[in-house]
Design a protein around this motif. Structure first.
Motif, PDB file in Angstrom:
ATOM      1  N   MET A  13       0.847  -1.184   0.000  1.00  0.00           N
ATOM      2  CA  MET A  13       0.000   0.000   0.000  1.00  0.00           C
ATOM      3  C   MET A  13       0.888   1.241   0.000  1.00  0.00           C
ATOM      4  O   MET A  13       1.972   1.216   0.559  1.00  0.00           O
ATOM      5  CB  MET A  13      -0.911   0.006   1.228  1.00  0.00           C
ATOM      6  CG  MET A  13      -1.974  -1.082   1.179  1.00  0.00           C
ATOM      7  SD  MET A  13      -3.057  -1.021   2.620  1.00  0.00           S
ATOM      8  CE  MET A  13      -3.851   0.568   2.370  1.00  0.00           C
ATOM      9  N   PRO A  14       0.422   2.355  -0.625  1.00  0.00           N
ATOM     10  CA  PRO A  14      -0.895   2.517  -1.239  1.00  0.00           C
ATOM     11  C   PRO A  14      -0.997   1.794  -2.581  1.00  0.00           C
ATOM     12  O   PRO A  14      -0.032   1.721  -3.330  1.00  0.00           O
ATOM     13  CB  PRO A  14      -1.014   4.023  -1.429  1.00  0.00           C
ATOM     14  CG  PRO A  14       0.397   4.485  -1.592  1.00  0.00           C
ATOM     15  CD  PRO A  14       1.220   3.599  -0.706  1.00  0.00           C
ATOM     16  N   ILE A  15      -2.179   1.264  -2.858  1.00  0.00           N
ATOM     17  CA  ILE A  15      -2.419   0.512  -4.090  1.00  0.00           C
ATOM     18  C   ILE A  15      -3.246   1.382  -5.032  1.00  0.00           C
ATOM     19  O   ILE A  15      -4.347   1.801  -4.689  1.00  0.00           O
ATOM     20  CB  ILE A  15      -3.188  -0.790  -3.802  1.00  0.00           C
ATOM     21  CG1 ILE A  15      -2.480  -1.604  -2.723  1.00  0.00           C
ATOM     22  CG2 ILE A  15      -3.331  -1.620  -5.069  1.00  0.00           C
ATOM     23  CD1 ILE A  15      -3.329  -2.747  -2.184  1.00  0.00           C
ATOM     24  N   THR A  16      -2.723   1.632  -6.212  1.00  0.00           N
ATOM     25  CA  THR A  16      -3.500   2.377  -7.197  1.00  0.00           C
ATOM     26  C   THR A  16      -4.421   1.426  -7.953  1.00  0.00           C
ATOM     27  O   THR A  16      -4.210   0.207  -7.965  1.00  0.00           O
ATOM     28  CB  THR A  16      -2.577   3.083  -8.210  1.00  0.00           C
ATOM     29  OG1 THR A  16      -1.863   2.088  -8.950  1.00  0.00           O
ATOM     30  CG2 THR A  16      -1.588   3.995  -7.501  1.00  0.00           C
ATOM     31  N   LYS A  17      -5.403   1.991  -8.577  1.00  0.00           N
ATOM     32  CA  LYS A  17      -6.326   1.198  -9.383  1.00  0.00           C
ATOM     33  C   LYS A  17      -5.574   0.445 -10.475  1.00  0.00           C
ATOM     34  O   LYS A  17      -5.805  -0.748 -10.712  1.00  0.00           O
ATOM     35  CB  LYS A  17      -7.379   2.117 -10.010  1.00  0.00           C
ATOM     36  CG  LYS A  17      -8.310   1.436 -10.998  1.00  0.00           C
ATOM     37  CD  LYS A  17      -9.243   2.466 -11.623  1.00  0.00           C
ATOM     38  CE  LYS A  17     -10.076   1.852 -12.738  1.00  0.00           C
ATOM     39  NZ  LYS A  17     -10.940   2.865 -13.382  1.00  0.00           N
ATOM     40  N   ARG A  18      -4.640   1.128 -11.138  1.00  0.00           N
ATOM     41  CA  ARG A  18      -3.879   0.513 -12.213  1.00  0.00           C
ATOM     42  C   ARG A  18      -3.014  -0.635 -11.689  1.00  0.00           C
ATOM     43  O   ARG A  18      -2.945  -1.706 -12.298  1.00  0.00           O
ATOM     44  CB  ARG A  18      -3.006   1.568 -12.897  1.00  0.00           C
ATOM     45  CG  ARG A  18      -2.089   1.026 -13.987  1.00  0.00           C
ATOM     46  CD  ARG A  18      -2.874   0.400 -15.106  1.00  0.00           C
ATOM     47  NE  ARG A  18      -2.008  -0.045 -16.186  1.00  0.00           N
ATOM     48  CZ  ARG A  18      -2.327  -0.947 -17.083  1.00  0.00           C
ATOM     49  NH1 ARG A  18      -3.521  -1.520 -17.052  1.00  0.00           N
ATOM     50  NH2 ARG A  18      -1.493  -1.296 -18.033  1.00  0.00           N
ATOM     51  N   ALA A  19      -2.348  -0.433 -10.536  1.00  0.00           N
ATOM     52  CA  ALA A  19      -1.488  -1.482  -9.980  1.00  0.00           C
ATOM     53  C   ALA A  19      -2.299  -2.714  -9.613  1.00  0.00           C
ATOM     54  O   ALA A  19      -1.877  -3.849  -9.862  1.00  0.00           O
ATOM     55  CB  ALA A  19      -0.744  -0.949  -8.761  1.00  0.00           C
TER      56      ALA A  19
END
Length: 394
Positions: free
Chosen positions: A115-121
């Motif tokens: 984290m932080p986790i992006t939508k793309r990742a």
């Protein structure tokens, strides 16, 4: 792109912290995974896996008290017989140590995320975990995805797996699978460009924009913000006069003015960063030097070609927006004592920042598409752009 249809993937989340559980579920829904069962501990998760009518295609878990993810992996990979032992498991954590990553890998985790986790990742991780492209290894000591992610030059063995007989070793070269050799494209043969890659020159030429400065990237430093706005003004002027032979003298003067102004602006920023204890000084200056070199390499002749000119101007614009938003704003905040170092240690604040960044990306994408729509030459092109805007805003 998920190889398995999104609607067919049922997800079980095993996440202890309610805030993280909600965030992960929200991101999963954004990428199209709507069949989500949430659990908060191992007992509840095992109950779901053993008795629920749902056939899960993916598990996402956090460390569940520290090492709970390892116990869950042990259950899935070794202790049960009702489920596929190859069920994909993605492990997430706000902070991994090297030893913890090794332990998760050796226990059979398909992937680990921080984290932080992006939508793309998250989308890329789900696609990788569920695609089945990496072989699943079952041996007396290990069950999990193939951990070999690279070939080793000159490796002569030993080969310890049943399928290693398919591998051969060419003298002086890495170990290569024969199937991979036969699948390699012929030298010089062009391959199709994947959807969603970098724009072609034709697409780049179609892109139109105002090169405007906008408040979302304001640093709060009056002088720096004013200089940023002036650079965008120069870009607009180059775009407007760059393709008219009658404007040669103006283009030459404007181009040289851009090079001088970038140098002056960067010198101003670097004087500011030398005045306080700025931990990103070296990285920041290296980015300035790299960008200055690229700008200085631009010639007047390049600006006479419309496609090449637009491509370069968009490069400058995109670089500036990213650099100002990600680096300059943080530098000014640190200089003013407004940057909260505790932010770096709070995964929930970090995650919120990632969501905000994703929103900025979407807003910029919609703005770009809307500007292209305004100048679209054909009805089919306008329809295509309208659909892209609808998809982005959704």
């Amino acid at each position: 792109m998920l190889l398995t249809p999104i609607a067919a993937v049922n997800v079980l989340t095993v996440i202890e912290a309610p805030a993280t559980r909600r965030l992960v579920s929200g991101l999963l829904r954004e990428i199209g995974l709507t069949d989500i069962t949430e659990t908060e501990n191992i007992d509840h998760a095992i109950l779901q896996l053993r008795h629920a009518s749902t056939k899960f295609g993916l598990i996402i878990c956090d460390r569940i008290g520290g090492i709970g993810h390892l116990a869950l992996l042990r259950f899935i990979r070794w202790d049960q017989t009702a489920l596929p032992t190859s069920l994909p498991v993605i492990c997430v954590s706000s902070q991994w140590t090297a030893n913890e990553l090794i332990a998760a890998r050796d226990s059979g985790a398909s992937l680990t995320l921080s984290m932080p986790i992006t939508k793309r990742a998250l989308e890329m991780a789900v696609a990788s975990a569920t695609s089945g492209q990496r072989p699943f290894v079952t041996s007396s000591a290990y069950r999990g995805v193939d951990r070999r992610v690279a070939t080793v030059s000159g490796y002569a063995g030993p080969f310890r797996r049943e399928d290693d007989a398919r591998y051969r070793r060419a003298p002086g070269s890495p170990v290569i699978a024969e199937a991979e050799i036969s699948a390699q494209p012929a030298v010089g043969k062009e391959t199709a460009k994947p959807h969603g890659g970098s724009p072609t020159e034709e697409e780049e030429g179609e892109r139109q924009a105002d090169f405007n400065w906008f408040a979302a990237i304001a640093t709060g430093h009056e002088g720096i913000d004013s200089e940023h706005q002036n650079i965008f003004d120069i870009l607009r002027h180059l775009k407007e006069c760059g393709h008219n032979p009658e404007n040669d003298d103006s283009v030459t003067a404007t181009l040289e003015g851009l090079k001088d102004y970038v140098k002056t602006h960067f010198a101003h920023e670097e004087r500011l960063m030398d005045e306080f204890d700025y931990d990103e000084r070296d990285r920041h200056k290296k980015e300035h030097a790299s960008f200055t070199k690229k700008v200085n390499g631009l010639s007047h002749a390049a600006l006479k070609d419309r496609k090449r000119s637009l491509k370069f101007l968009f490069f400058i614009y995109d670089w500036l927006v990213t650099h100002i938003g990600d680096i300059d704003r943080v530098m000014i905040a640190k200089m003013n004592g407004e940057f909260d170092d505790a932010f770096n240690n709070d995964p929930y604040k970090q995650q919120t920042g990632s969501v905000i960044n994703d929103a900025h990306v979407v807003a910029a994408q919609v703005h770009r598409l809307a500007t292209m729509l305004k100048d679209a030459p054909t009805p089919s092109r306008r329809a295509s752009l309208s659909q892209q805007i609808a998809d982005a805003t959704e």
